[in-house]
Every structure is written in structure tokens, then in C-alpha cells.
Design a protein around this motif. Sequence first.
Motif, mmCIF file in Angstrom:
data_model
loop_
_atom_site.group_PDB
_atom_site.id
_atom_site.type_symbol
_atom_site.label_atom_id
_atom_site.label_comp_id
_atom_site.label_asym_id
_atom_site.label_seq_id
_atom_site.Cartn_x
_atom_site.Cartn_y
_atom_site.Cartn_z
ATOM 1 N N ALA A 1 0.852 -1.174 -0.063
ATOM 2 C CA ALA A 1 -0.097 -0.246 -0.223
ATOM 3 C C ALA A 1 0.803 1.237 0.052
ATOM 4 O O ALA A 1 0.538 2.282 -0.772
ATOM 5 N N ASN A 2 2.042 1.320 0.851
ATOM 6 C CA ASN A 2 2.778 2.564 1.042
ATOM 7 C C ASN A 2 3.606 2.395 -0.488
ATOM 8 O O ASN A 2 3.589 3.478 -0.987
ATOM 9 N N GLU A 3 3.706 1.555 -1.150
ATOM 10 C CA GLU A 3 4.399 1.412 -2.577
ATOM 11 C C GLU A 3 3.519 2.028 -3.505
ATOM 12 O O GLU A 3 3.759 3.008 -4.236
ATOM 13 N N ARG A 4 2.218 1.624 -3.525
ATOM 14 C CA ARG A 4 1.331 2.266 -4.162
ATOM 15 C C ARG A 4 1.129 3.795 -4.206
ATOM 16 O O ARG A 4 0.830 4.604 -5.166
ATOM 17 N N LEU A 5 1.098 4.093 -2.929
ATOM 18 C CA LEU A 5 0.811 5.421 -2.440
ATOM 19 C C LEU A 5 2.137 6.265 -2.963
ATOM 20 O O LEU A 5 1.649 7.391 -3.595
ATOM 21 N N ARG A 6 3.324 5.755 -2.809
ATOM 22 C CA ARG A 6 4.251 6.442 -3.462
ATOM 23 C C ARG A 6 4.262 6.560 -5.243
ATOM 24 O O ARG A 6 4.395 7.849 -5.482
ATOM 25 N N LEU A 7 3.862 5.512 -5.722
ATOM 26 C CA LEU A 7 3.616 5.737 -6.998
ATOM 27 C C LEU A 7 2.678 6.642 -7.398
ATOM 28 O O LEU A 7 2.576 7.311 -8.257
ATOM 29 N N THR A 8 1.307 6.672 -6.683
ATOM 30 C CA THR A 8 0.394 7.693 -7.020
ATOM 31 C C THR A 8 0.988 9.171 -6.652
ATOM 32 O O THR A 8 0.587 9.778 -7.569
ATOM 33 N N ASP A 9 1.715 9.297 -5.883
ATOM 34 C CA ASP A 9 2.197 10.597 -5.556
ATOM 35 C C ASP A 9 3.348 10.812 -6.682
ATOM 36 O O ASP A 9 3.171 12.175 -7.203
ATOM 37 N N VAL A 10 4.101 10.100 -7.250
ATOM 38 C CA VAL A 10 4.735 10.539 -8.136
ATOM 39 C C VAL A 10 3.871 10.684 -9.544
ATOM 40 O O VAL A 10 4.135 11.653 -10.311
ATOM 41 N N LYS A 11 2.906 9.987 -9.844
ATOM 42 C CA LYS A 11 1.885 10.053 -10.976
ATOM 43 C C LYS A 11 1.228 11.554 -10.669
ATOM 44 O O LYS A 11 1.011 12.341 -11.689
ATOM 45 N N ALA A 12 0.918 11.702 -9.542
ATOM 46 C CA ALA A 12 0.115 13.051 -9.286
ATOM 47 C C ALA A 12 0.999 14.227 -9.728
ATOM 48 O O ALA A 12 0.559 15.208 -10.049
ATOM 49 N N GLY A 13 2.509 14.002 -9.037
ATOM 50 C CA GLY A 13 3.381 15.129 -9.554
ATOM 51 C C GLY A 13 3.741 15.312 -10.980
ATOM 52 O O GLY A 13 3.681 16.297 -11.583
ATOM 53 N N HIS A 14 3.743 14.290 -11.686
ATOM 54 C CA HIS A 14 4.005 14.033 -13.317
ATOM 55 C C HIS A 14 2.595 14.868 -13.824
ATOM 56 O O HIS A 14 2.881 15.615 -14.561
ATOM 57 N N LEU A 15 1.223 14.489 -13.339
ATOM 58 C CA LEU A 15 0.318 15.025 -13.872
ATOM 59 C C LEU A 15 0.129 16.629 -13.748
ATOM 60 O O LEU A 15 -0.034 17.304 -14.405
ATOM 61 N N GLU A 16 0.550 16.973 -12.428
ATOM 62 C CA GLU A 16 0.541 18.507 -12.140
ATOM 63 C C GLU A 16 1.663 19.112 -12.984
ATOM 64 O O GLU A 16 1.207 20.285 -13.518
ATOM 65 N N ARG A 17 2.686 18.502 -13.090
ATOM 66 C CA ARG A 17 3.700 19.255 -14.259
ATOM 67 C C ARG A 17 3.081 19.319 -15.586
ATOM 68 O O ARG A 17 3.147 20.248 -16.347
ATOM 69 N N LYS A 18 2.257 17.992 -15.865
ATOM 70 C CA LYS A 18 1.743 18.177 -17.439
ATOM 71 C C LYS A 18 0.681 19.219 -17.456
ATOM 72 O O LYS A 18 0.348 20.060 -18.598
ATOM 73 N N VAL A 19 -0.256 19.515 -16.367
ATOM 74 C CA VAL A 19 -1.326 20.539 -16.235
ATOM 75 C C VAL A 19 -0.560 21.663 -16.524
ATOM 76 O O VAL A 19 -1.080 22.673 -17.211
ATOM 77 N N GLN A 20 0.666 22.086 -15.511
ATOM 78 C CA GLN A 20 1.238 23.444 -15.754
ATOM 79 C C GLN A 20 1.680 23.657 -17.106
ATOM 80 O O GLN A 20 1.618 24.740 -17.685
ATOM 81 N N ALA A 21 2.361 22.819 -17.844
ATOM 82 C CA ALA A 21 2.684 22.812 -19.033
ATOM 83 C C ALA A 21 1.558 22.892 -20.040
ATOM 84 O O ALA A 21 1.782 23.941 -20.864
ATOM 85 N N LEU A 22 0.599 22.372 -20.024
ATOM 86 C CA LEU A 22 -0.557 22.714 -20.690
ATOM 87 C C LEU A 22 -1.302 24.078 -20.429
ATOM 88 O O LEU A 22 -1.597 24.586 -21.527
ATOM 89 N N GLU A 23 -1.224 24.491 -19.009
ATOM 90 C CA GLU A 23 -1.637 25.821 -18.879
ATOM 91 C C GLU A 23 -0.656 26.923 -19.607
ATOM 92 O O GLU A 23 -1.206 27.875 -20.279
ATOM 93 N N SER A 24 0.702 26.593 -19.569
ATOM 94 C CA SER A 24 1.465 27.504 -20.068
ATOM 95 C C SER A 24 1.390 27.600 -21.819
ATOM 96 O O SER A 24 1.088 28.535 -22.356
ATOM 97 N N GLU A 25 1.166 26.191 -22.369
ATOM 98 C CA GLU A 25 0.780 26.182 -23.607
ATOM 99 C C GLU A 25 -0.389 27.108 -24.131
ATOM 100 O O GLU A 25 -0.684 27.797 -25.070
ATOM 101 N N ARG A 26 -1.523 26.971 -23.323
ATOM 102 C CA ARG A 26 -2.727 27.490 -23.410
ATOM 103 C C ARG A 26 -2.655 29.086 -23.358
ATOM 104 O O ARG A 26 -3.033 29.960 -24.072
ATOM 105 N N ASP A 27 -1.694 29.389 -22.331
ATOM 106 C CA ASP A 27 -1.369 31.054 -22.166
ATOM 107 C C ASP A 27 -0.586 31.554 -23.536
ATOM 108 O O ASP A 27 -0.962 32.712 -23.971
#
Length: 161
Positions: free
Chosen positions: A105-131
Amino acid sequence: MDRIKEKMNKLRLDADEAAAKVDELQAKVKTLEQENLTKEQEITSLTHKNSVLETEVEKLEESVKGLKSSADQGLQHGSQNESLNRRIQLLEDEAEEADKTLREANERLRLTDVKAGHLERKVQALESERDNWESKYEDMAKKYGELKKEMDEFQAEMGNI
């Protein structure tokens, strides 16, 4: 005159394409935000599950300690001691299994945190591209306005001639 009309038509097409691209990017951002929300909910769920499992492990460890103490006191009773030892072994196996589940469960939580960070960076990139696209759209709209003004002036001059 035809060239100006062609330019205006081209500018209109470019503006329409830019608007379509902005709509598409906004839809992507909305989708990514929804995915991010889902991941956050999953993280919350896993965190709760993790705390429940930790509590259960503590209870099991306390239970194992109590059973071992009981086994030490029951050395006089051969058959009783044997059954208690079997019970202790089962509880230890369950504790190991619970510990293994907790680690997973801790490993899945860590992987989810990594994925969430990746998605946050992706969202920021998309927002920048949108701007960037919005800025380009505003520039094109400004150019369009200027060209339209020039064309109106040109037509007024042509009308005066």
C-alpha cells in the motif's frame, strides 16, 4: 483588394483555428484536472487504508506478544502449549501478511504521488501552452483589427476617388 480579402479570410481562418485549439486545450486541461482529482481521492483512500493497516499491525503485534507470554506460562500443559504455539504461528503469519500488505500500500501510495506530480507538471505545461495560444490569439486579433481599420480607410479613400 482581392489580396486584402484573401488576407482577411486567412486571418479569420487562423483565428478560428486558434479558437478551436484553445477549446481543445481547455478540454484537455479539464480532463487532466478530473484525473488529478481522481488520483487525489485514491491517495486519500490509500492513506486511510494505510493507517487502518498500521493500527491492525499494532494490534496484531500486541496480540502476538500476549500469546507468546501465555505460551511461556503454559509450558506445564503440553497439549495446551502445542495449540497455543500453532495459534501464535498463525498470528505471526497474519502479521507478516498485514506487513506485506502495508508495504504494498505504501508503494502504491508513493507511485500515486509520483503520478500526481507528473500530472501536475503536465497540467502546468498545458496551462503554459494555453497561455501562449491565448497570447497569440490576442496578437492575431489585434493585427486583424489593425488590418480591418486599414482596409476601411483604404475603402474610404477608394470611395472618395
